[in-house]
Design a protein around this motif. Structure first.
Motif, mmCIF file in Angstrom:
data_model
loop_
_atom_site.group_PDB
_atom_site.id
_atom_site.type_symbol
_atom_site.label_atom_id
_atom_site.label_comp_id
_atom_site.label_asym_id
_atom_site.label_seq_id
_atom_site.Cartn_x
_atom_site.Cartn_y
_atom_site.Cartn_z
ATOM 1 N N THR A 107 0.706 -1.120 -0.077
ATOM 2 C CA THR A 107 -0.095 -0.090 -0.045
ATOM 3 C C THR A 107 0.899 1.360 -0.041
ATOM 4 O OG1 THR A 107 -1.499 -1.375 1.318
ATOM 5 C CG2 THR A 107 -1.834 1.004 1.353
ATOM 6 N N GLY A 108 1.749 1.257 0.876
ATOM 7 C CA GLY A 108 2.795 2.634 1.000
ATOM 8 C C GLY A 108 3.643 2.707 -0.267
ATOM 9 N N ALA A 109 4.014 1.538 -0.675
ATOM 10 C CA ALA A 109 5.165 2.031 -1.766
ATOM 11 C C ALA A 109 4.442 1.923 -3.155
ATOM 12 C CB ALA A 109 6.245 0.706 -1.941
ATOM 13 N N SER A 110 3.159 1.585 -3.487
ATOM 14 C CA SER A 110 2.582 1.532 -4.601
ATOM 15 C C SER A 110 2.674 2.960 -5.423
ATOM 16 C CB SER A 110 1.329 0.835 -4.395
ATOM 17 O OG SER A 110 0.559 1.776 -3.764
ATOM 18 N N THR A 111 2.714 4.087 -4.601
ATOM 19 C CA THR A 111 2.708 5.401 -5.425
ATOM 20 C C THR A 111 4.031 6.038 -5.264
ATOM 21 O OG1 THR A 111 1.733 6.615 -3.181
ATOM 22 C CG2 THR A 111 0.109 5.806 -5.090
ATOM 23 N N ALA A 112 5.113 5.335 -4.730
ATOM 24 C CA ALA A 112 6.358 5.875 -4.213
ATOM 25 C C ALA A 112 7.233 6.092 -5.255
ATOM 26 C CB ALA A 112 7.153 5.193 -3.250
ATOM 27 N N ASP A 113 8.046 7.244 -5.427
ATOM 28 C CA ASP A 113 8.901 7.548 -6.409
ATOM 29 C C ASP A 113 10.367 6.896 -5.849
ATOM 30 O OD1 ASP A 113 7.432 9.322 -7.905
ATOM 31 O OD2 ASP A 113 7.670 10.556 -5.985
ATOM 32 N N LEU A 114 10.437 6.823 -4.778
ATOM 33 C CA LEU A 114 11.747 6.184 -4.012
ATOM 34 C C LEU A 114 11.403 5.371 -2.689
ATOM 35 C CD1 LEU A 114 14.841 8.214 -3.627
ATOM 36 C CD2 LEU A 114 14.051 7.318 -1.530
ATOM 37 N N GLY A 115 12.319 4.203 -2.922
ATOM 38 C CA GLY A 115 12.276 3.316 -1.654
ATOM 39 C C GLY A 115 13.587 3.534 -0.791
ATOM 40 N N LEU A 116 13.219 3.424 0.739
ATOM 41 C CA LEU A 116 14.409 3.747 1.478
ATOM 42 C C LEU A 116 14.495 2.555 2.166
ATOM 43 C CD1 LEU A 116 15.166 7.144 3.263
ATOM 44 C CD2 LEU A 116 15.625 4.771 4.365
ATOM 45 N N VAL A 117 15.510 1.685 2.158
ATOM 46 C CA VAL A 117 15.677 0.502 2.785
ATOM 47 C C VAL A 117 16.826 0.773 3.712
ATOM 48 C CG1 VAL A 117 16.123 -1.796 2.881
ATOM 49 C CG2 VAL A 117 14.834 -1.315 1.052
ATOM 50 N N LEU A 118 16.430 0.380 5.140
ATOM 51 C CA LEU A 118 17.392 0.600 6.370
ATOM 52 C C LEU A 118 17.841 -0.619 6.803
ATOM 53 C CD1 LEU A 118 18.019 3.447 7.702
ATOM 54 C CD2 LEU A 118 16.350 2.852 9.468
ATOM 55 N N VAL A 119 19.172 -0.681 6.823
ATOM 56 C CA VAL A 119 20.030 -1.968 7.610
ATOM 57 C C VAL A 119 20.763 -1.148 8.656
ATOM 58 C CG1 VAL A 119 19.788 -3.397 5.434
ATOM 59 C CG2 VAL A 119 21.920 -2.071 5.940
ATOM 60 N N ASP A 120 21.051 -2.125 9.751
ATOM 61 C CA ASP A 120 21.768 -1.890 10.861
ATOM 62 C C ASP A 120 23.173 -2.281 10.439
ATOM 63 O OD1 ASP A 120 23.351 -2.425 13.175
ATOM 64 O OD2 ASP A 120 21.634 -2.541 14.316
#
Length: 423
Positions: A107-120
């Motif tokens: 739902t949140g990513a379907s309209t996103a221009d950019l995805g931010l993935v966070l890793v430790d």
């Protein structure tokens, strides 16, 4: 700044990370350092931080207000936050990381221009971060940023950064990720979030905020294939406009210009655009994501759910749809099931003809024996619809290439689909 500039100068990005990767702190840091929080909010956060005995301002408190709601079991839980800098406006879709929240991420990513993935930085890539990357690539989010957080806890080791960078890049080659940026940060201390850090002299890329402000998103939209789903017909009741007739909607692809020859689907009638209205003024052209009213020279029959396109470049009406579907409810999706379908402004009914395979979002394995799709599962599904859909492949157009499935009895959205092809 005109309305059209304002619409183009907006970046939507979706954040994804595991529970303790520091996502709340990172979003808090972006809001704090871009001066997008109010003095009373900051005061409350500072007070709570002191009460808890923290020696620092706990910025995660700015974004954790939804925790209690989450515990009450709110279903599709995506928190949207807004902030702005002098260069751009931003909408953040903050999605929970667990596997049981796959539907929320879709739902949140379907309209996103950019995805931010966070890793430790201490743990490197986890199954969860791989899954987030797979979902973002499946949803065709055109830009991806991998933030390697908590670099302060690995003594700003360049070797750790390089290792995670190369592992992720290798994994990303299996996916469809056209643009990838990997940034070493400390969300807690603000290193490389808004301000460049002295702790990473070996890193020559942008800070996160610089990248968010400057990543070029206008060219991601399909400006070739003209698509205008009609939302409603405008016929003012007042005498002075008695002969006015326009078709309102949001441009889903291409550029509409006055004088263009167009076709109305599914009827196949043709006409020319006599004018394009934006609020109270006329404009020469319209492009995604503008909402406008289009007027045509001829009095052709147009209604909600129809699509206006270019004569030589129109979508083919399809009733047999091949799509990737993310299932969002406890009762599984099974062959022969009947559901309501909503595609752009058009609604109809659909029957599930076949489930070809279920996709394992971690390993990309295709299970062809799967007879059903359970909650949060994604699979390739064949549908037959009662009305022809005027669709494009999702890879070409994320608006005309997507649909939702609705339970007719309850009216609840139970699935989201990305179209591979229609016939």
């Amino acid at each position: 700044m005109g309305a059209t500039d304002g619409q183009m100068d907006l970046l939507r990005f979706a954040t994804a990370g595991s529970v303790d990767d520091g996502k709340s702190t990172l979003i808090g840091r972006l809001l704090f350092d871009s001066k997008s929080i109010f003095a009373d909010q900051l005061e409350a956060v500072e007070k709570t931080s002191t009460d808890k005995g923290h020696g620092y301002v706990d910025l995660s408190l700015l974004t954790d207000g939804l925790r209690s709601e989450r515990e009450q079991g709110i279903t599709i839980d995506v928190a949207y936050r807004y902030f702005a800098t002098p260069n751009r406006k931003f909408i953040i879709a903050d999605t929970p990381g667990h596997v049981q929240y796959t539907r929320n991420m879709v739902t949140g990513a379907s309209t996103a221009d950019l995805g931010l993935v966070l890793v430790d930085a201490r743990h490197g890539l986890t199954e969860q971060s791989r899954r987030h990357a797979v979902l973002l690539s499946l949803l065709r989010v055109p830009h991806l940023v991998l933030c390697i957080n908590k670099m302060d806890l690995v003594e700003w080791s360049q070797e750790t950064y390089e290792r995670i960078h190369s592992e992720f890049t290798q994994f990303a080659t299996k996916l469809n990720i056209p643009d990838l940026e990997v940034i070493p940060i400390s969300a807690l201390n603000g290193d490389n979030v808004v301000d460049r850090s002295e702790n990473t002299p070996w890193y020559h890329g942008p800070t996160l905020m610089h990248h968010l402000e400057h990543v070029h998103v206008a060219s991601d939209r399909d400006l070739v294939d003209t698509r205008f789903p009609v939302q409603y017909v405008v016929r003012p009741k007042s005498d002075e406009h008695h002969d006015y007739r326009g078709y309102a909607g949001q441009v889903a692809g291409g550029v509409l210009k006055k004088g263009d020859e167009v076709i109305v689907l599914p009827s196949g009638m043709t006409s020319k655009i006599s004018g394009i209205d934006l609020f109270d003024r006329e404009v020469d052209e319209a492009f995604p994501p503008m909402s406008v009213t289009v007027r045509l020279e001829d009095d052709v029959d147009v209604s909600r759910g129809d699509m206006i396109a270019r004569v030589k470049n129109a979508p083919k009406p399809s009733q047999d749809i091949d799509a990737m579907v993310c299932w969002m409810t406890n009762e599984p999706l099974r062959p022969r099931q009947k559901l309501a379908i909503k595609h752009t402004t058009r609604t109809g009914r659909a029957m599930v003809k076949d489930i070809q395979y279920r996709l394992d979002v971690n390993s990309l394995h295709r299970d062809q024996e799967a007879g059903e799709l359970g909650l949060n599962e994604i699979g390739r599904v064949q549908l037959r619809t009662t009305v022809p859909l005027l669709c494009d492949p999702y890879s070409k157009n994320r608006t005309t290439g997507s649909f939702i499935l609705i339970d007719e009895a309850t009216g609840v959205t139970v699935g989201a689909g990305m179209i591979n092809s229609g016939s």
